[in-house]
Design an enzyme around this catalytic site. Structure first.
Site, PDB file in Angstrom:
ATOM      1  N   LYS A 166     -35.760 -13.430  -6.185  1.00 36.92           N
ATOM      2  CA  LYS A 166     -36.980 -12.683  -5.857  1.00 36.92           C
ATOM      3  C   LYS A 166     -37.336 -12.798  -4.370  1.00 36.92           C
ATOM      4  CE  LYS A 166     -36.933 -11.625 -10.152  1.00 36.92           C
ATOM      5  NZ  LYS A 166     -36.097 -12.640 -10.788  1.00 36.92           N
ATOM      6  N   TYR A 189     -35.262 -13.089 -25.427  1.00 38.23           N
ATOM      7  CA  TYR A 189     -35.518 -13.481 -24.037  1.00 38.23           C
ATOM      8  C   TYR A 189     -36.031 -14.919 -23.985  1.00 38.23           C
ATOM      9  CZ  TYR A 189     -37.798 -13.857 -19.511  1.00 38.23           C
ATOM     10  OH  TYR A 189     -38.184 -14.280 -18.276  1.00 38.23           O
ATOM     11  N   TYR A 205     -31.782 -16.999 -17.344  1.00 40.35           N
ATOM     12  CA  TYR A 205     -31.016 -15.932 -16.685  1.00 40.35           C
ATOM     13  C   TYR A 205     -29.578 -16.337 -16.378  1.00 40.35           C
ATOM     14  CZ  TYR A 205     -35.566 -13.694 -15.973  1.00 40.35           C
ATOM     15  OH  TYR A 205     -36.784 -13.110 -16.170  1.00 40.35           O
TER      16      TYR A 205
HETATM   17  C1  LIG Z   1     -35.546 -12.415 -12.174  1.00 34.58           C
HETATM   18  C2  LIG Z   1     -34.282 -13.164 -12.320  1.00 34.58           C
HETATM   19  C3  LIG Z   1     -33.067 -12.515 -12.621  1.00 34.58           C
HETATM   20  C4  LIG Z   1     -32.974 -11.048 -12.934  1.00 34.58           C
HETATM   21  O1  LIG Z   1     -33.173 -10.231 -11.838  1.00 34.58           O
HETATM   22  P1  LIG Z   1     -33.800  -8.776 -12.073  1.00 34.58           P
HETATM   23  O2  LIG Z   1     -33.881  -8.195 -10.735  1.00 34.58           O
HETATM   24  O3  LIG Z   1     -35.141  -9.018 -12.721  1.00 34.58           O
HETATM   25  O4  LIG Z   1     -32.901  -8.034 -12.997  1.00 34.58           O
HETATM   26  C5  LIG Z   1     -31.916 -13.254 -12.658  1.00 34.58           C
HETATM   27  N1  LIG Z   1     -31.933 -14.586 -12.466  1.00 34.58           N
HETATM   28  C6  LIG Z   1     -33.075 -15.251 -12.203  1.00 34.58           C
HETATM   29  C7  LIG Z   1     -33.007 -16.718 -12.027  1.00 34.58           C
HETATM   30  C8  LIG Z   1     -34.288 -14.568 -12.128  1.00 34.58           C
HETATM   31  O5  LIG Z   1     -35.410 -15.254 -11.880  1.00 34.58           O
END
Ligand SMILES: *Cc1c(COP(=O)(O)O)cnc(C)c1O
Length: 337
Positions: A49, A263, A289
């Site tokens: 992010k 999720y 993730y």
């Molecule tokens: C938000 C996030 C993702 C996914 O990215 P998107 O742009 O939301 O698809 C992947 N890995 C981590 C650790 C994240 O925080």
């Protein structure tokens, strides 16, 4: 392709390293696996992010905002990085968290990213699962206005065309790094959620006509929804850069076979992938993730989806702060003395 016209603030450490995972590659015995260390962006334990926020926070400042609002799951990495970016820029930040997990543990509700949100000075408010979070953000923005502030609403995951510019830049960075290291990148693999990361990577690679395919490993939605979301955002991102029609639908590919029960719910594959990366490379993944993304990559390598001699880049999108919200999920994998 030119990113310089877009307002931008510096928040992270770039370029992030591109490194070989030699022990993992040898162990799996398939293609050569590299890792793009976007977990090392530097902003309060880092993550993907940060790249998006360099463009989003600049837009907020350009629009005269003094308070940013955003939303995510309770253990949102995006919320934590937004809180950190706001702190660094002297802005206020309010975070809306959606309860998406049944029977959450105390550590899930209080530790990991939640603890960091609060440490970074952002108040949080928790909403029940299924809340219309975009509407809740509009209401929270009204509250800010009522209090005399100027709000700026950042969508969940920082995923819109402005945020995705951060991953257009990551694509450019990877092309330069691949060239200077003398490696042909055959495939890029990463975890995809709110879609901005994959949208930016696809827009960047397609805009450069690099031919590099991107595979998103889904963590929430089913494949048709996920691909549609990524495709829409990739087109919007390309259009913002003046490259209409740069992205063809068939260049957007997601594999959503590794979500498991839902999720943020741990899977055996996630636990294996996390343990594997920690114990062969000393690298921390996250339970929501990158653990599921790597579980997908490991499984696809075992199923010979990639060829020997290919170079695969896994984009490590961060999230290890979330590990401390999931302590009990790892209790059974403690090593024996
Ligand atoms: C938000 C996030 C993702 C996914 O990215 P998107 O742009 O939301 O698809 C992947 N890995 C981590 C650790 C994240 O925080």
């Amino acid at each position: 392709m030119n990113l310089s016209p877009f307002p931008r603030v510096k928040l992270g450490h770039f370029p992030t390293p591109l490194e070989p995972l030699d022990r993992l590659s040898e162990l799996l015995g398939g293609p050569r696996i590299f890792i793009k260390r976007d977990d090392c962006t530097g902003l309060a334990t880092g993550g993907n992010k940060t790249r998006k926020l360099e463009f989003l926070m600049a837009d907020a400042l350009a629009k005269g905002a003094d308070t940013v609002l955003t939303q995510g799951a309770i253990q949102s990495n995006h919320a934590r990085q937004t809180a950190a970016a706001a702190a660094k820029l002297g802005l206020k930040c309010r975070i809306l968290l959606e309860s998406r997990i049944d029977n959450p543990t105390t550590e899930y509700l209080q530790s990991g990213n939640v603890q960091l949100d609060h440490l970074l000075g952002a108040p949080t408010r928790v909403y029940p699962e299924g809340t219309d979070m975009n509407r809740a953000m509009q209401e929270a923005a009204d509250e800010v206005r009522h209090d005399g502030g100027t709000p700026y609403v950042i969508p969940g995951g920082g995923s819109n065309a402005i945020g995705a510019l951060g991953y257009v830049e990551c694509a450019l960075e990877l092309l330069v790094q691949g060239n200077s290291m003398g490696i042909r990148i055959d495939h890029v693999v990463h975890a995809t959620g709110s879609a901005g990361t994959q949208a930016g990577l696809v827009a960047g690679f397609e805009g450069c006509r690099s031919g590099i395919p991107v595979l998103g490993i889904g963590v929430r939605a089913a494949r048709p929804t996920q691909e549609e979301n990524v495709y829409r955002e990739a087109r919007e991102t390309a259009a913002l850069l003046g490259m209409h029609d740069a992205v063809a639908r068939e260049r957007v590919i997601a594999n959503c076979d590794y979500v498991g029960p839902g999720y943020g719910v741990p899977t055996d594959g996630m636990l294996e992938a996390l343990t594997l990366l920690a114990r062969t490379e000393g690298i921390l993944l996250d339970p929501v993730y990158t653990g599921k993304g790597m579980a997908g990559l490991v499984d696809l390598v075992r199923k010979k989806h990639f060829r020997q001699g290919q170079n695969i880049v896994f984009v490590h999108t961060g999230g290890s702060a979330g590990l401390f919200g999931y302590t009990s999920a790892f209790a059974a994998s403690s090593p024996k003395w």
